[in-house]
Design an enzyme around this catalytic site. Structure first.
Site, PDB file in Angstrom:
ATOM      1  N   CYS A  12       0.793  -1.217   0.000  1.00 24.39           N
ATOM      2  CA  CYS A  12       0.000   0.000   0.000  1.00 24.39           C
ATOM      3  C   CYS A  12       0.829   1.272   0.000  1.00 24.39           C
ATOM      4  O   CYS A  12       2.025   1.252   0.274  1.00 24.39           O
ATOM      5  CB  CYS A  12      -0.854   0.068   1.268  1.00 24.39           C
ATOM      6  SG  CYS A  12      -1.919  -1.333   1.490  1.00 24.39           S
ATOM      7  N   GLY A  38       0.529   0.135  -5.255  1.00 23.68           N
ATOM      8  CA  GLY A  38      -0.697  -0.649  -5.214  1.00 23.68           C
ATOM      9  C   GLY A  38      -1.623  -0.224  -6.327  1.00 23.68           C
ATOM     10  O   GLY A  38      -1.888   0.978  -6.470  1.00 23.68           O
ATOM     11  N   ASN A 112      -0.418   1.473   5.788  1.00 23.57           N
ATOM     12  CA  ASN A 112       0.564   0.751   4.977  1.00 23.57           C
ATOM     13  C   ASN A 112       1.347  -0.141   5.923  1.00 23.57           C
ATOM     14  O   ASN A 112       1.939   0.357   6.878  1.00 23.57           O
ATOM     15  CB  ASN A 112       1.507   1.750   4.273  1.00 23.57           C
ATOM     16  CG  ASN A 112       2.623   1.053   3.523  1.00 23.57           C
ATOM     17  OD1 ASN A 112       2.437  -0.048   3.024  1.00 23.57           O
ATOM     18  ND2 ASN A 112       3.765   1.692   3.442  1.00 23.57           N
ATOM     19  N   GLY A 113       1.354  -1.448   5.649  1.00 25.10           N
ATOM     20  CA  GLY A 113       2.106  -2.368   6.507  1.00 25.10           C
ATOM     21  C   GLY A 113       1.283  -3.589   6.828  1.00 25.10           C
ATOM     22  O   GLY A 113       0.224  -3.822   6.237  1.00 25.10           O
ATOM     23  N   CYS A 246      12.545  -1.137   5.882  1.00 20.22           N
ATOM     24  CA  CYS A 246      12.553  -2.225   4.891  1.00 20.22           C
ATOM     25  C   CYS A 246      13.624  -1.993   3.821  1.00 20.22           C
ATOM     26  O   CYS A 246      13.590  -0.990   3.100  1.00 20.22           O
ATOM     27  CB  CYS A 246      11.176  -2.275   4.242  1.00 20.22           C
ATOM     28  SG  CYS A 246      11.075  -3.389   2.841  1.00 20.22           S
ATOM     29  N   TYR A 252      13.973  -2.018  -4.342  1.00 22.94           N
ATOM     30  CA  TYR A 252      12.979  -2.141  -5.401  1.00 22.94           C
ATOM     31  C   TYR A 252      11.753  -1.227  -5.299  1.00 22.94           C
ATOM     32  O   TYR A 252      11.367  -0.594  -6.274  1.00 22.94           O
ATOM     33  CB  TYR A 252      12.488  -3.605  -5.506  1.00 22.94           C
ATOM     34  CG  TYR A 252      11.237  -3.684  -6.321  1.00 22.94           C
ATOM     35  CD1 TYR A 252      11.288  -3.378  -7.673  1.00 22.94           C
ATOM     36  CD2 TYR A 252      10.007  -3.950  -5.745  1.00 22.94           C
ATOM     37  CE1 TYR A 252      10.137  -3.359  -8.437  1.00 22.94           C
ATOM     38  CE2 TYR A 252       8.855  -3.935  -6.500  1.00 22.94           C
ATOM     39  CZ  TYR A 252       8.925  -3.637  -7.845  1.00 22.94           C
ATOM     40  OH  TYR A 252       7.798  -3.611  -8.585  1.00 22.94           O
ATOM     41  N   CYS A 447      15.866  -3.412   7.915  1.00 22.65           N
ATOM     42  CA  CYS A 447      15.358  -4.779   8.060  1.00 22.65           C
ATOM     43  C   CYS A 447      15.975  -5.626   6.956  1.00 22.65           C
ATOM     44  O   CYS A 447      15.994  -5.227   5.781  1.00 22.65           O
ATOM     45  CB  CYS A 447      13.837  -4.775   7.932  1.00 22.65           C
ATOM     46  SG  CYS A 447      13.132  -6.450   7.983  1.00 22.65           S
TER      47      CYS A 447
HETATM   48  S1  SF4 Z   1      13.369  -6.218   4.301  1.00 20.52           S
HETATM   49 FE1  SF4 Z   1      11.973  -6.762   6.009  1.00 20.52          FE
HETATM   50  S2  SF4 Z   1      10.159  -5.488   5.650  1.00 20.52           S
HETATM   51 FE2  SF4 Z   1      11.329  -5.488   3.738  1.00 20.52          FE
HETATM   52  S3  SF4 Z   1      10.500  -7.146   2.483  1.00 20.52           S
HETATM   53 FE3  SF4 Z   1      12.208  -8.003   3.653  1.00 20.52          FE
HETATM   54  S4  SF4 Z   1      11.272  -8.847   5.558  1.00 20.52           S
HETATM   55 FE4  SF4 Z   1       9.789  -7.445   4.606  1.00 20.52          FE
END
Ligand code: SF4
Length: 472
Positions: A12, A38, A112-113, A246, A252, A447
């Site tokens: 989203c 989206g 979003n999430g 993320c 991307y 992440c």
């Molecule tokens: S980096 Fe973390 S938040 Fe991003 S797609 Fe991978 S697991 Fe999901």
């Protein structure tokens, strides 16, 4: 990468504005610039100070608002949402924003999430008498706010937010307030800008450029911003935990003209391409990127290697939306419809094909095959991310673990499956170095869970993956 046919989809995008007479129109333009996040549903809610009005529907932003619907959305503030529909259904009720009306005031939410404890909270709330109208996580927050024993909206929202676990960037609007909240790990991007006297909030800063707003700052993890006619006040509902933005937003999802924490996405991708060449050089005649998101990285790989960058693959931008529906058959057909090799460039050449990820491997195999059919003598695949071997629980639809080719194959096996002469993935270290966040949190505040399996939050036995969501 052609994520929509490859099996890696953003969930989203959110947008909000407070204090502008053309709030709905500006939200429409803001959502347009977030359309890549989206394509299956869109909606806008406005307030004129007395009541909330909404229009939403299935389809692209310009399809949902194609018949003058914006004219009826008069007011000085608005929130909007674009949505990707996961497999298993695309109910109207799930299209956001969600609007809840009550005797005292109304509440509109856009999210979003993905929450990792949504199921547990739903069980708890249902036991207390709540009835859910949607299968969306977002509704959980509305119930928690309404059931909070606290007095006053701010404390009710703060209390409700403390119960959520996972990834969330929320915009929340009542008749007289806009509230903006980001989860304590800051997993999803969210920025604040100003447009004259108005405040603007968006999942990506590219939306500010489109509406003419000036970037103010990124929303902080665990922060709650409250915007009304008296201005903006910043509060917190949680102490910030380790920042975990993320990585796939940089690799991307986000648009190249967006910045996250003041790092430009195009520049970050170019650096990833450079790091990739340093880690995995190869002798070749041309470097090409899989459009659109891998072009920046291919340019970086070419610059670092001295091998010329060429447009070896062309994306057909005029394929109808039929080909971006989330089904395996259409995805496969979609690759042919959406991409063509440039024979005059690749024929008789050793080609480096830079891409940003391999999810199931089917798209990569088809592209390698296309390049060979167009006369490429060698195809060397270079990926600007580590192998995706674990599902994402935070709002990216990566499908289940069994479908991820890297979860059950070695790099050499994947090379063989996709038919490349060589294959290499950027290391996690190269990824962090290329993006170059100065953050002192682990992994530079990024992440990496879909690469490493180390999730920044707890994952519960009944945590629902995005692709399972509408089957719940
Ligand atoms: S980096 Fe973390 S938040 Fe991003 S797609 Fe991978 S697991 Fe999901």
């Amino acid at each position: 990468m052609l994520a929509d046919i490859k099996g890696l989809n953003e969930e989203c995008g959110v947008f909000g504005i407070w204090g502008h007479q053309d709030a709905a129109q500006l939200t429409y333009y803001g959502l347009h610039s977030l359309q890549h996040r989206g394509q299956e549903g869109a909606g806008i809610v406005v307030t004129d100070g007395a009541k909330l009005k909404m229009h939403k529907g299935h389809g692209l932003v310009n399809e949902v608002f194609s018949r003058g619907e914006l004219e009826g959305l008069t007011g000085h503030a608005a929130i909007g949402h674009v949505r990707y529909s996961t497999a298993g259904g695309n109910e109207y009720a799930n299209v956001q924003p969600l609007l809840f009306r009550s005797q005292t005031s109304s509440l509109a939410l856009a999210h979003n999430g993905n929450l990792v404890n949504a199921n547990a909270l739903k069980h708890q709330l249902e036991a207390q008498g709540s009835i859910f109208q949607t299968t969306s996580d977002t509704e959980v927050l509305a119930h928690l706010i309404k059931r909070s024993g606290y007095i006053g909206l701010k404390d009710q929202v703060k209390n409700a937010l403390t119960m959520l676990k996972g990834a969330y960037a929320f915009v929340i609007m009542t008749e007289d307030k806009l509230m903006v909240a980001l989860d304590p790990h800051g997993l999803r991007p969210l920025s604040i800008g100003i447009l004259g006297d108005a405040y603007v909030v968006a999942s990506e800063t590219c939306a500010f450029d489109v509406v003419g707003a000036e970037y103010l700052r990124d929303v902080k993890p665990g922060e709650l911003l409250i915007i009304d006619n008296d201005g903006m006040t910043a509060d917190t509902f949680s102490s910030p935990m380790n920042r975990s933005i993320c990585s796939m937003e940089y690799i991307y999802f986000s648009r190249p003209d967006s910045n996250i924490d003041q790092i430009n996405i195009h520049s970050a991708r170019k650096n990833l391409g450079k790091e990739l060449y340093k880690e995995f050089p190869v002798e070749a005649d041309v470097v090409t990127g899989v459009p659109d998101s891998s072009i920046s990285a291919a340019i970086g790989y070419a610059e670092e290697s001295g091998i010329p960058y060429e447009i070896g693959l062309i994306k057909n931008r005029y394929v109808g939306r039929t080909f971006i529906q989330p089904s395996q058959e259409l995805r496969e057909l979609g690759v042919k419809m959406k991409l063509s090799p440039v024979r005059g460039i690749v024929e008789g050449k050793r080609v480096v094909m830079v891409d940003d990820s391999i999810v199931r491997g089917t798209t990569s195999r088809r592209i390698v095959k296309m390049l060979r059919a167009a006369g490429a003598t060698e195809v060397h695949v270079r990926i600007t991310a580590p192998p995706i071997a674990h599902p994402c629980y935070y709002g990216i639809d990566t499908s289940e673990k069994a479908e991820l080719i890297a979860s059950n194959h070695t790099v050499e096996e994947i090379r063989d499956i996709i038919g490349a002469d060589s294959l290499a993935f950027l290391s996690p270290e190269g990824l962090l170095k290329g993006i170059g966040r100065p953050d002192s949190d682990p992994n530079n505040g990024q992440c990496l869970a879909c690469f490493t399996g180390k999730y920044p939050t707890e994952i519960y036995p009944d945590t629902v993956l995005p692709y399972e969501k509408e089957m719940v």
